[in-house]
Design a protein around this motif. Structure first.
Motif, PDB file in Angstrom:
ATOM      1  N   LEU A  94      13.897   0.914   9.464  1.00 19.57           N
ATOM      2  CA  LEU A  94      12.495   0.955   9.042  1.00 19.57           C
ATOM      3  C   LEU A  94      11.814   2.136   9.735  1.00 19.57           C
ATOM      4  N   GLN A  95      11.228   3.032   8.959  1.00 19.58           N
ATOM      5  CA  GLN A  95      10.674   4.277   9.496  1.00 19.58           C
ATOM      6  C   GLN A  95       9.273   4.134  10.067  1.00 19.58           C
ATOM      7  N   TYR A  96       8.518   3.307   9.444  1.00 19.74           N
ATOM      8  CA  TYR A  96       7.124   3.126   9.913  1.00 19.74           C
ATOM      9  C   TYR A  96       6.616   1.779   9.401  1.00 19.74           C
ATOM     10  N   PRO A  97       5.584   1.244  10.017  1.00 20.18           N
ATOM     11  CA  PRO A  97       5.090  -0.083   9.612  1.00 20.18           C
ATOM     12  C   PRO A  97       4.391  -0.019   8.255  1.00 20.18           C
ATOM     13  N   PRO A  98       4.787  -0.876   7.315  1.00 20.78           N
ATOM     14  CA  PRO A  98       4.123  -0.901   6.011  1.00 20.78           C
ATOM     15  C   PRO A  98       2.816  -1.696   6.077  1.00 20.78           C
ATOM     16  N   SER A  99       1.939  -1.436   5.134  1.00 20.11           N
ATOM     17  CA  SER A  99       0.760  -2.308   5.044  1.00 20.11           C
ATOM     18  C   SER A  99       0.577  -2.793   3.613  1.00 20.11           C
ATOM     19  N   LYS A 158       0.856  -1.196   0.000  1.00 16.19           N
ATOM     20  CA  LYS A 158       0.000   0.000   0.000  1.00 16.19           C
ATOM     21  C   LYS A 158       0.891   1.245   0.000  1.00 16.19           C
ATOM     22  N   VAL A 213       8.724  -7.049   8.207  1.00 20.34           N
ATOM     23  CA  VAL A 213       9.308  -6.185   9.245  1.00 20.34           C
ATOM     24  C   VAL A 213      10.392  -6.930  10.021  1.00 20.34           C
ATOM     25  N   ALA A 273       3.373  -9.466   6.114  1.00 23.07           N
ATOM     26  CA  ALA A 273       3.726  -8.151   6.675  1.00 23.07           C
ATOM     27  C   ALA A 273       4.639  -8.289   7.883  1.00 23.07           C
TER      28      ALA A 273
END
Lengths: 267, 267, 267, 267
Positions: free
Chosen positions: D121-126, D31, D109, D105
């Motif tokens: 990793l800057q933020y959790p992907p979705s 996403k 991570v 997912a």
């Protein structure tokens, strides 16, 4: 008066498109037909008038829906097979099942007097309808085999049951008790020994049910398998076009022979 | 013969249960009814025989399905509202839509001669059917308003159209061209000035469509709103039970008045 | 190379739009979390680190999906309530459930070290996700009550179970046998008499689970009900925006009080 | 406290079983990955770290779901093919798509640091996830061809685009304008004449995407087609079991050769 104010309700409709590439079977089934056949004095175990009327209604459906490649009927049910690649109604299940079942029901009532000349229709019958998808030729054939096996099992049972009731004077309960949990062998023997009936000599219409295919699939009626009984129902005037497009057979569709003889049906 | 070998195909059936707690609307709709009304010489823009037959068929449906709390019809369509908490057929959409539409279709054919005494039915009609869910009373009422607004708009247009064709001698194309993209005001004025017709004095049956509710919802017919026309269709013999359970009204269901007068319908 | 030759396969996708006007609940649930908690030495019956991590992941989901009006979590599950009129992803169920669950899972792993500083993550966890629709405020509240009752029942059981194992030295099997088929009264009494624990004095986090609402729903934290424990999780740097938009509560949502105090949630 | 009072809400769940006998494809898709790759300094047009991480995550999914017969990935998407006769989760679409996408997912991570050692990793992907059914081997292969053609077209475009930006100093807009509406021939020529690049000599990973099959499908790695690059990812300790069960290939799956060499995949 603002139409648009209410038109949003249209968006509550949910699409019910059938998966592409699958055979679409629409099966219709008489609702409460035990009561219906009693109320209309159907002959038991099989009433030729009733079976003929079902077939006539099915032929009307096949005439209107040219995507139907085959129909199979027995008792108070009929299955219509739509071609796996058909595009009709954008393959919406609701459209398919409702148009088929309502045309079947209205045909059933309209042609009733042609089959039941001395028996008036007492009330309007209803039928339910469902859509089932089969992804392969094999599963479709197995579906049809399932219905034809069902026809055989029910007919063998019913033939015994009604002989016991009609000729031996058993009550329905007694007849049922004596048949429950018996095998086919037992029932065949019962018919032969008690009633001198060779089950396999009974009409194929009763034992095999009714197969309807498109006329274009066969060149001439003499090409048809000799063992099957092909009846190209004679029709007069306006109905001619409707029924002449289909051929009615009483034949085995479980074995491979039928499919080999009619290779174009599933093409 | 092994039944079990083929019975696996039954598992290809997919459940289509309606979400609990929602009003279930089954709307049926005549298929190709323009052709059907031409073939059967329906009077235009409204044929009382055809509308009466639709209503009779709808009453048969309401008699059989006691979970229907209200039906609304206009032109060649009828909407049946099943109670939001009904449990019939385990709320399976296929069952609901197919049984309703087939009973409607068979009733339509069976009672045809009572309404069309000099006009024979030429061929079996068919209807499509769909299920739409409405989660709240408000959205359900908006749905019904949508259909009644549609009735009004179509009837105003059709009244003008057929006057232009029947009395002014315009071709259908000319009549259509002169009406397209005109507002209601224009059409009302056209009727008044050209044909001396006050649109609002036309029968409510044409302008409002047909509302059918259960008889139990009203104590006595004198309790009914004076401005509505209540017709408790007289029925003889066996049909009595079937139609006497419902009340036919020609009234506005867009405003709050109808719902205030019949507080039990959505209870 | 002809793209179009294969592009037809796209048409095999089936739309799965959620009915309009209904509350959309996306519930995620840890897969095989008994094994997962064992493998990661979770404290029993409740591990504050694990519960805190679940809440953090849920807050990330709420930050990304502004249509979520409330989330409720307990044990290894979380329910996210999307507003009944939300339009996100055109209400496609697949899109909703997959984006929520994957963001939850990746957040769970990313923030793991913040909660489990001495325990390394052994393997990637997975969660299942489902969409359930509720057509009315009442049914939505009953859904949330169902989950909170479940929390209470499980926590009461687990508290007793682990006391029996950890302090009385019973085997898991013995502990289970002694609790099965006992009523809440019995368990409350067991805790009080055997372990001198007043169940109602245990942290609300364990007994009530975790409620997360939007920050905009409350003016100031002192406005919050005194009996609830409001924790506006302190966050540093970039995460601030993400979690500060939500408020975490440990409170009863079965009674009407919560809903009266937060009238905007279901608006 | 009566559990049963609220438990009725469970009945609002709707079954979403996949049709039997069909190949089940679960496709996951990053996403907003354009933003994600920018935020994490992915190399353009292809980042080996990112592609390797996607493959690792996909291998974890294949290790957990033994009904997956093949996975195909390119860019930020991966398709997992479940065997047409698999019974997992009773073939419920929600269960399949949510468990696959959440495991993907969380693996993405968890294994991030192994691939991106200098980039946090800057933020959790979705990821979103969908289920698509294909009723025949032919349509399934066409689906996979569709994705591989898409890989080719995008890679050819992206290779040109980034060469123009990175080496010719064009702005992204200029680069886009000069490529839009050009054919493959033109792009191949551009690469050759302007940048001295023979497109077909670029790594198959970029041009063909990533195919993952089960290890049991091949006897020895030398049996593999010489033109394909088989990498049996070396794994240490606990991860060994997870990834050693799958084989990673960069090869053409559009032609018949692949399927002839691996006849067991669709068995």
């Amino acid at each position: 008066m603002a139409l648009s104010r209410y038109e949003y309700v249209k968006n509550y409709e949910i699409e019910d498109r059938c998966l592409l590439g699958c055979w679409i079977v629409v099966r219709i089934d008489g609702k409460a037909f035990r009561k219906f056949t009693d109320a209309h004095s159907y002959l038991k175990p099989n009433d030729d008038r009733g079976l003929g009327l079902m077939t006539r209604a099915a032929q009307m459906v096949m005439a209107d829906f040219t995507d139907i490649v085959l129909a199979y009927g027995q008792s108070d049910e009929f299955s219509f097979v739509f071609h796996k690649n058909c595009k009709i109604y954008n393959r919406r299940a609701s459209k398919l099942m409702s148009n088929v079942v309502s045309l079947f029901a209205s045909s059933f009532v309209l042609y009733w007097p042609e089959f039941f000349d001395t028996q008036e229709l007492q009330y309007p019958p209803s039928f339910d309808s469902r859509v089932v998808l089969y992804p392969t030729d094999e599963t479709l054939k197995d579906y049809l085999s399932w219905r034809q096996v069902d026809c055989h099992i029910n007919n063998l049972y019913n033939t015994c049951f009604w002989k016991l009731v009609q000729e031996k004077g058993l009550s329905p309960r007694e007849a049922g008790d004596s048949l429950n949990n018996t095998f086919s062998d037992h029932k065949n023997e019962l018919l032969f020994k008690e009633f001198n009936i060779n089950y396999n000599s009974l009409p194929e219409l009763y034992r095999k049910g009714t197969v309807i295919i498109r006329n274009t699939n066969v060149k001439k009626s003499k090409d048809l398998d000799k063992q099957t009984t092909a009846i190209q129902i004679a029709t007069e005037s306006s109905k001619k076009d409707k029924t002449s497009c289909s051929i009615v057979l009483y034949t085995d569709i479980i074995g491979s022979k039928f499919w080999e003889e009619h290779p174009n049906i599933l093409k």
